[in-house]
Design an enzyme around this catalytic site. Sequence first.
Site, PDB file in Angstrom:
ATOM      1  N   HIS A  38      -8.425   3.342   8.286  1.00  0.00           N
ATOM      2  CA  HIS A  38      -9.110   1.696   8.135  1.00  0.00           C
ATOM      3  C   HIS A  38     -10.556   1.219   8.171  1.00  0.00           C
ATOM      4  O   HIS A  38     -11.229   1.131   7.955  1.00  0.00           O
ATOM      5  CB  HIS A  38      -8.188   0.570   8.025  1.00  0.00           C
ATOM      6  CG  HIS A  38      -6.819   0.448   7.219  1.00  0.00           C
ATOM      7  ND1 HIS A  38      -5.742   1.608   7.268  1.00  0.00           N
ATOM      8  CD2 HIS A  38      -6.781   0.158   6.112  1.00  0.00           C
ATOM      9  CE1 HIS A  38      -4.905   1.368   6.396  1.00  0.00           C
ATOM     10  NE2 HIS A  38      -5.646   0.730   5.888  1.00  0.00           N
ATOM     11  N   ASN A  80       0.587  -1.016   0.240  1.00  0.00           N
ATOM     12  CA  ASN A  80      -0.487  -0.484  -0.172  1.00  0.00           C
ATOM     13  C   ASN A  80       0.746   1.135  -0.163  1.00  0.00           C
ATOM     14  O   ASN A  80       0.732   2.298   0.985  1.00  0.00           O
ATOM     15  CB  ASN A  80      -1.115  -0.006   1.297  1.00  0.00           C
ATOM     16  CG  ASN A  80      -2.308   0.762   1.118  1.00  0.00           C
ATOM     17  OD1 ASN A  80      -2.488   0.738   0.132  1.00  0.00           O
ATOM     18  ND2 ASN A  80      -3.223   0.960   1.563  1.00  0.00           N
TER      19      ASN A  80
END
Length: 498
Positions: free
Chosen positions: A373, A331
Site C-alpha cells: 500500500h 479487497n
Amino acid sequence: MSIDDVIYVICLLGCIGAGSYVKKITDEGQRKLVSTALGVLVVVIVSGLHSLHCFVSLALGTAAVLLVHPSKGHLVTFAVMFGYLVFFRIFDFYLGIPGHTNMIQMILTLKVSGIAFEKTAAWKRLQAHDEQKKNDQRDVHQESPIEITDYDVELQNLSAAEILHYSFNYIGVLTGPYYRYRTYRDYFEMPFKTHAPTVEATLEKLKYAVFYCALYLATNYMWPLDYALSDEFFNDRSFVYRLLYVWPTFFTFRARIYTGLTLSECVCTMAGFGAYPDESDPNNGEGPRKRYQHLKRDADKHTYNFTTIVNTRVLEVERCWTFREGMKHWNVCVQYWLAVNVYKLFPSKKYRVGSFCDLPRTGATLLCSAYWHGFRPGHYFCIMGAPFYVSLEDMWDKLVRKSATGTSRRVIDVTFWIFKWFAFSYLGEAFLLSSFGNIWRFYSSVYHIGYVSWAVMTALGFYLTSQRKAAERRKKRAAEKAAGGDGIAAAIEKEKAQ
C-alpha cells in the site's frame, strides 16, 4: 473532486463504453491488441511521463519471469517488482506522482509477480508428475493422482508479448481487480463472454456506483478530512466531536473506494471479462475451482456470474457483525493474491513461535500488504493494528457472544457491530492522515482512547477467561470426586450384599 479524480472517472467510464466494442471483435488476436492498446493509452493519459515507471518495472519483471529458472523465478520476480516500489515511492516523495499512477503500479506489481508464482507452481507440478512416472511401477494406463493441464505447459512457454498483453490489458489496469493470467487467457479462448448477461450486470453495478459516488460527494462536503488537520478542529472542538469525527471521514473513504471498485468491476462486466458458468464454482480473484473447459461445448445453456472479478462485497462488509468478517469481504481479490503467494508459501514451521506457528506468516502477510500500500506510517498503523483488534474480538466472542441466544444474542451482535466500525474508523483514520505527525496529533487529542480501551478490554478478557477456565476445572474435579465417591459407595453396598 480533484482533477486527478475527474480524469480517473472519465477513463473508467471510457473503458466501460469500450467494453461493448471490444467484446464484438471476432478475431481474438485483434481483440488482444486492441485491449492492450487501450490499456497503454489509459496509463499514459493518467500518468503522463510517469508511465515510464510502469514500462521499466514491467521490463525488469518480465526479464525475471523469463530468464530465471522456474524454481527461483517467483522469488526473484517478487523481489524485483516489490523492490521497484521502493524506487518508485522515493521518486514520488521528491518529485510527486499522480495518485492513480500509484494504483497502476500496485496492480502491475501483483500481476507480474503473480504470473511468476503461477509459473513456478505449474513447473513443480510438472516435475512431480515426471518424477512419479519414472518411479511408479503401476500400470501405465492408470490415471496419475497428480493432474497436469495444458495450462501448466503453456506457462513454461510464456513470451514477453503475452506478459505485456496481460499486464496492460485495459480491463483492470487502473485499480484492478486483480485476476490471474488464466482468467485473462480464458477471456480470449472461451465463449463465456458471449452468453453472459453483460449489459444487465453492468447496469446493476452502475446504479450502485452512482449511489456510492453521491454518498462520497455529500459526506466529503460535510465532513472533509482536511478539517481534521486544522487548528480549529483541535482548539475549538470537544473531545467527543473529535472522537466521533472518525466515523464520517472513514465512511467518506469507504464510499470513495466503493465507487472506484464498482466502476472497475463495470469495466469487466461490460466486456464479459471474468464471466464463468455457475457450475465452475468461481472464486474472487482465483476464477473457477472446478473443471470448466467442457462447459464451452454448450455455453449457451448455462447461467453465469462475475464472482471472479468482484473485489469487495460491499453489503457483506457493511452488514456483518465482526471486524474479522469485515476483513474477509474487503479487497478480496488482493487478499486472494496475498493468501496464495505469501501466507501459504511462508515457511511457518521454520519460523515457529512456540505453539503459534500461524503468527509469523500472518504478520508477514500483513506486513507485505502494508508495504504494498505504501511507505507512510499510516499504512502500518492501520493494517498492522488489525490483528490485535481481531484477537481482542475473538476473545470476547468466546466469552459473551458464542453462547448467547435470542434477544441477548441480537443485542450483543449490534454491540459488536458498533465496536467493529469504531475499530475500522479509528485505525482507518491513521491510514487517511498518513504521516506520523498528523496521526500522533489526532490520537493525542482523543487521549489514544482506542488503544487504551482495547488494552483494558484485553486485560479484562484475559482475567475473565482465566476465571472461566478455573471454574471449569473446579467443576470437573467436583464431578470426578462425586463419581469416585459413588463408585466407593457402590463397592461397599456390593460387599454387604455378598
